[in-house]
Design a protein around this motif. Structure first.
Motif, short mmCIF file in Angstrom:
data_model
loop_
_atom_site.label_atom_id
_atom_site.label_comp_id
_atom_site.label_asym_id
_atom_site.label_seq_id
_atom_site.Cartn_x
_atom_site.Cartn_y
_atom_site.Cartn_z
N LYS A 190 33.61 14.39 1.97
CA LYS A 190 33.95 15.81 1.86
C LYS A 190 34.98 16.16 2.92
CE LYS A 190 29.41 16.85 0.04
NZ LYS A 190 28.20 17.65 0.13
N VAL A 191 35.85 17.11 2.57
CA VAL A 191 36.94 17.51 3.46
C VAL A 191 36.85 19.01 3.74
CG1 VAL A 191 39.46 17.76 3.64
CG2 VAL A 191 38.48 15.68 2.69
N THR A 192 37.12 19.35 5.00
CA THR A 192 37.20 20.76 5.40
C THR A 192 38.57 20.99 6.02
OG1 THR A 192 34.82 20.92 5.79
CG2 THR A 192 36.22 22.53 6.92
N VAL A 193 39.25 22.03 5.52
CA VAL A 193 40.58 22.42 6.03
C VAL A 193 40.50 23.89 6.44
CG1 VAL A 193 43.04 22.67 5.48
CG2 VAL A 193 41.71 20.82 4.42
N PRO A 194 40.87 24.20 7.68
CA PRO A 194 40.82 25.62 8.07
C PRO A 194 41.89 26.44 7.33
CG PRO A 194 41.75 24.26 9.83
CD PRO A 194 41.30 23.32 8.75
N ALA A 195 41.54 27.66 6.97
CA ALA A 195 42.50 28.55 6.30
C ALA A 195 43.54 29.03 7.30
CB ALA A 195 41.76 29.74 5.70
N SER A 196 44.77 29.24 6.81
CA SER A 196 45.83 29.78 7.67
C SER A 196 46.96 30.33 6.82
CB SER A 196 46.38 28.70 8.59
OG SER A 196 47.46 29.20 9.34
N ASP A 197 47.50 31.46 7.27
CA ASP A 197 48.69 32.03 6.61
C ASP A 197 49.96 31.48 7.23
OD1 ASP A 197 47.29 33.62 4.84
OD2 ASP A 197 47.14 35.30 6.25
N GLN A 198 49.84 30.58 8.21
CA GLN A 198 51.01 30.11 8.93
C GLN A 198 51.38 28.66 8.64
OE1 GLN A 198 50.60 31.15 13.06
NE2 GLN A 198 50.02 33.25 12.58
N GLY A 219 33.60 14.74 11.35
CA GLY A 219 34.57 14.89 12.43
C GLY A 219 35.97 14.64 11.95
N ALA A 220 36.90 14.71 12.90
CA ALA A 220 38.30 14.45 12.61
C ALA A 220 38.52 12.94 12.56
CB ALA A 220 39.18 15.07 13.68
N LEU A 221 39.45 12.50 11.78
CA LEU A 221 39.77 11.08 11.68
C LEU A 221 40.95 10.72 12.58
CD1 LEU A 221 39.30 10.35 7.86
CD2 LEU A 221 37.80 9.75 9.76
N THR A 222 40.97 11.29 13.80
CA THR A 222 42.02 10.95 14.75
C THR A 222 41.92 9.47 15.14
OG1 THR A 222 40.61 11.76 16.53
CG2 THR A 222 42.27 13.28 15.67
N SER A 223 40.71 8.92 15.04
CA SER A 223 40.48 7.48 15.16
C SER A 223 39.48 7.12 14.05
CB SER A 223 39.94 7.11 16.54
OG SER A 223 38.69 7.74 16.76
N GLN A 224 39.18 5.87 13.93
CA GLN A 224 38.26 5.45 12.87
C GLN A 224 36.88 6.06 13.05
OE1 GLN A 224 38.17 1.16 12.90
NE2 GLN A 224 40.02 1.01 11.69
N MET A 225 36.26 6.42 11.95
CA MET A 225 34.88 6.88 11.95
C MET A 225 34.04 5.71 11.44
SD MET A 225 33.08 9.98 9.80
CE MET A 225 33.98 11.25 10.67
N VAL A 226 33.01 5.34 12.20
CA VAL A 226 32.18 4.20 11.82
C VAL A 226 30.77 4.70 11.53
CG1 VAL A 226 31.25 1.97 12.53
CG2 VAL A 226 33.57 2.63 13.21
N ILE A 251 48.83 19.42 8.97
CA ILE A 251 47.67 20.31 8.91
C ILE A 251 46.45 19.45 9.23
CG2 ILE A 251 46.23 21.77 7.44
CD1 ILE A 251 48.76 22.37 5.77
N ASN A 252 45.70 19.87 10.24
CA ASN A 252 44.50 19.13 10.61
C ASN A 252 43.38 19.36 9.60
OD1 ASN A 252 45.71 18.23 13.01
ND2 ASN A 252 44.99 20.01 14.14
N TYR A 253 42.53 18.37 9.45
CA TYR A 253 41.35 18.50 8.61
C TYR A 253 40.22 17.66 9.22
CZ TYR A 253 42.37 13.83 6.74
OH TYR A 253 42.60 12.49 6.62
N THR A 254 39.01 17.91 8.76
CA THR A 254 37.86 17.10 9.17
C THR A 254 37.18 16.57 7.91
OG1 THR A 254 36.38 19.02 9.24
CG2 THR A 254 37.46 18.38 11.31
N LYS A 280 28.46 -1.93 8.28
CA LYS A 280 29.19 -0.76 8.78
C LYS A 280 30.18 -0.30 7.72
CE LYS A 280 28.74 -1.88 13.61
NZ LYS A 280 29.31 -1.83 14.92
N ILE A 281 30.28 1.01 7.60
CA ILE A 281 31.31 1.66 6.79
C ILE A 281 32.31 2.26 7.76
CG2 ILE A 281 31.80 3.59 5.22
CD1 ILE A 281 30.37 1.37 3.80
N THR A 282 33.58 2.00 7.53
CA THR A 282 34.63 2.54 8.39
C THR A 282 35.56 3.41 7.56
OG1 THR A 282 34.55 0.54 9.75
CG2 THR A 282 36.49 1.94 10.01
N LEU A 283 35.83 4.62 8.06
CA LEU A 283 36.80 5.53 7.45
C LEU A 283 38.00 5.59 8.37
CD1 LEU A 283 34.42 8.50 6.55
CD2 LEU A 283 35.05 6.59 5.11
N ALA A 284 39.18 5.41 7.80
CA ALA A 284 40.41 5.45 8.60
C ALA A 284 41.46 6.29 7.87
CB ALA A 284 40.93 4.04 8.85
N SER A 285 42.17 7.09 8.62
CA SER A 285 43.22 7.95 8.08
C SER A 285 44.58 7.33 8.36
CB SER A 285 43.15 9.33 8.75
OG SER A 285 44.35 10.05 8.58
#
Length: 158
Positions: free
Chosen positions: A133-141, A111-118, A99-102, A81-86
């Motif tokens: 790879k990372v995805t961040v939504p664009a925002s002017d705020q 997906g989001a790393l709100t918990s571990q991804m296995v 700022i949220n990212y996936t 198993k590979i585990t990703l944790a933020s």
């Protein structure tokens, strides 16, 4: 003289037959032994993580930007198993601002790393390369600041 000679030959022939009978089983007998071969391959699971030192364009956003590369090696016959944790539960942080990212790993798990991804690997792999790879939504705020998070990648045999 003939009866003596016949007795002599008969005795000699009988002795030869007895000797042959005694030798014959030894020649026909089989013998064997065994040699056991033994060895061991130690369990070994390793990863090499390469941080590509990318800076994310937060305001403009990012879509599936490759930020790291992982090389997986594990000789477990039942897989691993590979585990990703933020460190920040899937958020880039600057003080109290987030700022949220996936993430996407190996072009499959996302997906989001709100918990571990296995990520479950069913078989042994040697030198398997996977991108993070990372995805961040664009925002002017977004609030001004330096944002960061740390993603830890772990490998474990099943």
């Amino acid at each position: 003289m003939e009866p003596m000679m016949t007795k002599f030959f008969a005795k000699t022939a009988a002795a030869a037959l007895i000797a042959a009978a005694a030798v014959t089983p030894a020649l026909a007998q089989n013998a064997s032994g065994t040699i056991q071969l033994k060895g061991n391959v130690a369990l070994s699971c390793t990863i090499a993580v390469q941080d590509l030192n990318q800076s994310l364009a937060l305001k403009a956003g990012e879509t599936a930007k490759t930020v790291g590369s992982v090389t997986e090696t594990c000789n477990s016959g039942s897989g691993y198993k590979i585990t990703l944790a933020s460190a920040n539960a899937g958020k880039l942080k600057s003080g109290n601002f987030t700022i949220n990212y996936t993430v996407s790993y190996d072009n499959g798990s996302a997906g989001a790393l709100t918990s571990q991804m296995v990520i479950d690997r069913a078989t042994a792999q040697f030198g398997k390369k996977s991108d993070l790879k990372v995805t961040v939504p664009a925002s002017d705020q977004y609030i001004a600041g330096d944002y960061a998070d740390t993603v830890t990648v772990t490998i474990a045999a099943k």
